[in-house]
Motif scaffolding. Structure first.
Motif, mmCIF file in Angstrom:
data_model
loop_
_atom_site.group_PDB
_atom_site.id
_atom_site.type_symbol
_atom_site.label_atom_id
_atom_site.label_comp_id
_atom_site.label_asym_id
_atom_site.label_seq_id
_atom_site.Cartn_x
_atom_site.Cartn_y
_atom_site.Cartn_z
ATOM 1 N N LYS A 182 20.530 27.265 -75.920
ATOM 2 C CA LYS A 182 21.443 26.693 -76.115
ATOM 3 C C LYS A 182 21.426 25.236 -75.500
ATOM 4 C CE LYS A 182 24.383 29.957 -77.781
ATOM 5 N NZ LYS A 182 24.519 30.062 -79.288
ATOM 6 N N VAL A 183 21.360 24.086 -76.355
ATOM 7 C CA VAL A 183 21.023 22.681 -76.027
ATOM 8 C C VAL A 183 22.193 21.914 -76.222
ATOM 9 C CG1 VAL A 183 19.275 20.871 -76.161
ATOM 10 C CG2 VAL A 183 18.512 23.464 -76.748
ATOM 11 N N ASN A 184 23.014 21.567 -75.321
ATOM 12 C CA ASN A 184 24.120 20.487 -75.246
ATOM 13 C C ASN A 184 23.955 19.280 -74.689
ATOM 14 O OD1 ASN A 184 26.056 22.301 -77.070
ATOM 15 N ND2 ASN A 184 25.204 23.700 -75.725
ATOM 16 N N ALA A 185 24.898 18.164 -74.868
ATOM 17 C CA ALA A 185 24.890 17.277 -74.069
ATOM 18 C C ALA A 185 26.328 16.981 -73.370
ATOM 19 C CB ALA A 185 24.693 15.704 -75.012
ATOM 20 N N LEU A 186 26.255 16.303 -72.195
ATOM 21 C CA LEU A 186 27.501 16.332 -71.453
ATOM 22 C C LEU A 186 27.685 14.755 -71.211
ATOM 23 C CD1 LEU A 186 29.632 17.406 -69.379
ATOM 24 C CD2 LEU A 186 27.818 16.755 -67.625
ATOM 25 N N ALA A 187 28.837 14.386 -71.515
ATOM 26 C CA ALA A 187 29.628 13.075 -71.132
ATOM 27 C C ALA A 187 30.266 13.284 -69.703
ATOM 28 C CB ALA A 187 30.323 12.354 -72.141
ATOM 29 N N PRO A 188 29.483 12.710 -68.669
ATOM 30 C CA PRO A 188 30.493 12.874 -67.454
ATOM 31 C C PRO A 188 31.291 12.033 -67.213
ATOM 32 C CG PRO A 188 28.247 11.751 -66.982
ATOM 33 C CD PRO A 188 28.344 12.115 -68.506
ATOM 34 N N GLY A 189 31.596 10.969 -68.021
ATOM 35 C CA GLY A 189 32.709 9.918 -67.277
ATOM 36 C C GLY A 189 31.989 9.109 -66.100
ATOM 37 N N LEU A 190 32.943 8.046 -66.029
ATOM 38 C CA LEU A 190 32.492 7.164 -65.094
ATOM 39 C C LEU A 190 32.801 7.946 -63.581
ATOM 40 C CD1 LEU A 190 34.258 3.781 -66.315
ATOM 41 C CD2 LEU A 190 31.814 4.442 -66.028
ATOM 42 N N PRO A 206 31.843 12.877 -58.445
ATOM 43 C CA PRO A 206 30.809 13.260 -59.281
ATOM 44 C C PRO A 206 30.884 14.931 -59.286
ATOM 45 C CG PRO A 206 30.005 11.744 -57.680
ATOM 46 C CD PRO A 206 31.319 11.949 -57.444
ATOM 47 N N ALA A 207 31.516 15.496 -58.253
ATOM 48 C CA ALA A 207 31.685 16.820 -58.409
ATOM 49 C C ALA A 207 32.432 17.369 -59.512
ATOM 50 C CB ALA A 207 32.169 17.460 -57.193
ATOM 51 N N GLU A 208 33.175 16.780 -59.899
ATOM 52 C CA GLU A 208 34.067 16.980 -61.073
ATOM 53 C C GLU A 208 33.374 16.968 -62.471
ATOM 54 O OE1 GLU A 208 38.468 15.997 -62.156
ATOM 55 O OE2 GLU A 208 37.309 14.294 -62.639
ATOM 56 N N ALA A 209 32.340 15.995 -62.466
ATOM 57 C CA ALA A 209 31.278 15.537 -63.704
ATOM 58 C C ALA A 209 30.554 16.970 -63.713
ATOM 59 C CB ALA A 209 30.537 14.627 -63.641
ATOM 60 N N ALA A 210 29.892 17.538 -62.367
ATOM 61 C CA ALA A 210 29.105 18.608 -62.207
ATOM 62 C C ALA A 210 29.734 19.767 -63.060
ATOM 63 C CB ALA A 210 28.715 18.682 -60.854
ATOM 64 N N GLN A 211 30.864 20.015 -62.760
ATOM 65 C CA GLN A 211 31.532 21.195 -63.455
ATOM 66 C C GLN A 211 31.386 21.317 -64.761
ATOM 67 O OE1 GLN A 211 35.621 20.915 -62.023
ATOM 68 N NE2 GLN A 211 35.185 21.150 -59.857
ATOM 69 N N GLY A 212 31.441 20.054 -65.459
ATOM 70 C CA GLY A 212 31.162 20.244 -66.750
ATOM 71 C C GLY A 212 29.693 20.681 -67.098
ATOM 72 N N ALA A 213 28.762 20.215 -66.427
ATOM 73 C CA ALA A 213 27.391 20.483 -66.680
ATOM 74 C C ALA A 213 27.336 22.069 -66.311
ATOM 75 C CB ALA A 213 26.359 19.596 -65.635
ATOM 76 N N VAL A 214 27.762 22.403 -65.311
ATOM 77 C CA VAL A 214 27.393 23.979 -64.985
ATOM 78 C C VAL A 214 28.219 24.918 -65.911
ATOM 79 C CG1 VAL A 214 28.034 25.628 -63.218
ATOM 80 C CG2 VAL A 214 27.236 23.551 -62.380
ATOM 81 N N ARG A 215 29.408 24.343 -66.740
ATOM 82 C CA ARG A 215 29.766 25.097 -67.819
ATOM 83 C C ARG A 215 28.975 25.215 -68.947
ATOM 84 N NH1 ARG A 215 33.791 21.759 -68.648
ATOM 85 N NH2 ARG A 215 35.096 22.548 -67.125
ATOM 86 N N LEU A 216 28.262 24.320 -69.018
ATOM 87 C CA LEU A 216 27.282 24.182 -70.377
ATOM 88 C C LEU A 216 26.082 25.087 -70.069
ATOM 89 C CD1 LEU A 216 27.493 20.674 -71.536
ATOM 90 C CD2 LEU A 216 28.439 22.621 -72.768
ATOM 91 N N TRP A 231 33.222 16.074 -69.672
ATOM 92 C CA TRP A 231 33.105 16.831 -68.350
ATOM 93 C C TRP A 231 34.285 17.999 -68.241
ATOM 94 C CZ3 TRP A 231 37.489 17.066 -65.503
ATOM 95 C CH2 TRP A 231 38.425 15.853 -65.942
ATOM 96 N N ASP A 232 35.249 17.991 -69.019
ATOM 97 C CA ASP A 232 36.290 18.727 -69.309
ATOM 98 C C ASP A 232 36.267 19.890 -70.374
ATOM 99 O OD1 ASP A 232 37.091 17.162 -71.331
ATOM 100 O OD2 ASP A 232 39.050 16.478 -70.566
#
Length: 238
Positions: A182-190, A206-216, A231-232
Motif C-alpha cells: 500500500k503506497v500513499n501520499a500524505l498532505a500534513p497541512g501547515l 506536528p503530532a496531529e499531522a503525524a497521526q495521518g501518516a500512522v493511519r496510512l 492528515w485527517d
C-alpha cells in the motif's frame, strides 16, 4: 526489536519525529533516520520505546546503501525527509535551487525506496507513506482554495517537487500492488516546524499531522492504494 519494524526518514525533528514516536507507541521497532548521528541519538532518547538511530542521508548513495544493509525486514517506510530552500516563484528560482530541492524531495525518495524494497518485500503487509504537501496539488493550485490563496506561484521548487512526489506515489502503487504493498501520499497541512517561516507561523501541531501518516502506515489489506490524503483522512485532489 519488535516483530514489526518501521523507518522514518528525516525523523530527528518535526513531523518525522512525531511519526516515529507514534509508531513506537503502536509497538513498532522504529528506525529514526537522520543525517546527523548525534541528532538521531538525541531524538531516540526522547522517543524511547523500541526506537533506534539510523544514520541516513537521502541524498548520499553510500549512506543509503549502508543503512539498507542494516535491515533484513521492513514493514513500513515513511519518506518524510524534505526541504524547502526557496519561497520564490519559478522566474526567480535558480536551476540549482530546483536541483537541490528535487535531490531530497524526489530523487531521495526514489533512492531510499528502491534501496529498501528488498526488506519491504519480506514483510507480509508492506506499507510506504510519502509525506507530500497540499501545495503540490495541481487542483488546489489552479482552483481557489483558502489554504493557498496567497501563495500564487511562490515556492515553485518545493511545490513542483511535491507534485512530482505525488506522481511517483501513484506509479509505485501501481507497480507494487500485486505484491500487497500500500503506497500513499500524505498532505500534513501547515505545521509548526522549521521547514519554512509560513509553516512555523501557522502554529499547527506536528503530532496531529503525524497521526495521518500512522493511519496510512497501519492500513488493512483492503485499504486504499495510490491515494493522496489529508492528515485527517480526507482525500486530496491531485
Amino acid at each position: 526489536m519488535n516483530d514489526r519494524t518501521a523507518l522514518v526518514t528525516g525523523a530527528n525533528k518535526g513531523i518525522g519525529k512525531q511519526i516515529a514516536r507514534l509508531l513506537a507507541a503502536e509497538g513498532f521497532g522504529v528506525y529514526v533516520g537522520s543525517r546527523d548521528a548525534g541528532r538521531g541519538r538525541r531524538a531516540v532518547e526522547e522517543i524511547g520505546g523500541a526506537a533506534r538511530p539510523l544514520v541516513l542521508d537521502v541524498t548520499d548513495p553510500d549512506s543509503i546503501a549502508a543503512a539498507a544493509g542494516q535491515l533484513d525486514r521492513l514493514d513500513v517506510l515513511v519518506n518524510n525527509a524534505g526541504i524547502s530552500p526557496s519561497l520564490a516563484p519559478p522566474a526567480e528560482t535558480t536551476a540549482d535551487d530546483f536541483r537541490r530541492t528535487y535531490e531530497t524531495n524526489v530523487f531521495g525518495v526514489v533512492a531510499v525506496t528502491n534501496a529498501f524494497l528488498p526488506a519491504l518485500r519480506r514483510s507480509p503487509h508492506p506499507r510506504i507513506v510519502n509525506v507530500s504537501s497540499g501545495t503540490g496539488s495541481l487542483t488546489w493550485s489552479t482552483t481557489p482554495n483558502p489554504q493557498f490563496a496567497t501563495t500564487g506561484g511562490g515556492a515553485a521548487a518545493y511545490r513542483s517537487s511535491k507534485a512530482a512526489l505525488n506522481a511517483l506515489t501513484v506509479l509505485y502503487a501501481q507497480t507494487l500492488a500485486e505484491e500487497g504493498f500500500k503506497v500513499n501520499a500524505l498532505a500534513p497541512g501547515l505545521r509548526a516546524t522549521d521547514l519554512n517561516s509560513r509553516a512555523a507561523a501557522a502554529g499547527g501541531d506536528p503530532a496531529e499531522a503525524a497521526q495521518g501518516a500512522v493511519r496510512l502506515a497501519l492500513l488493512p489489506d483492503d485499504g486504499p492504494n495510490g491515494g493522496f490524503f489529508s492528515w485527517d483522512g480526507t482525500p486530496v485532489p491531485w
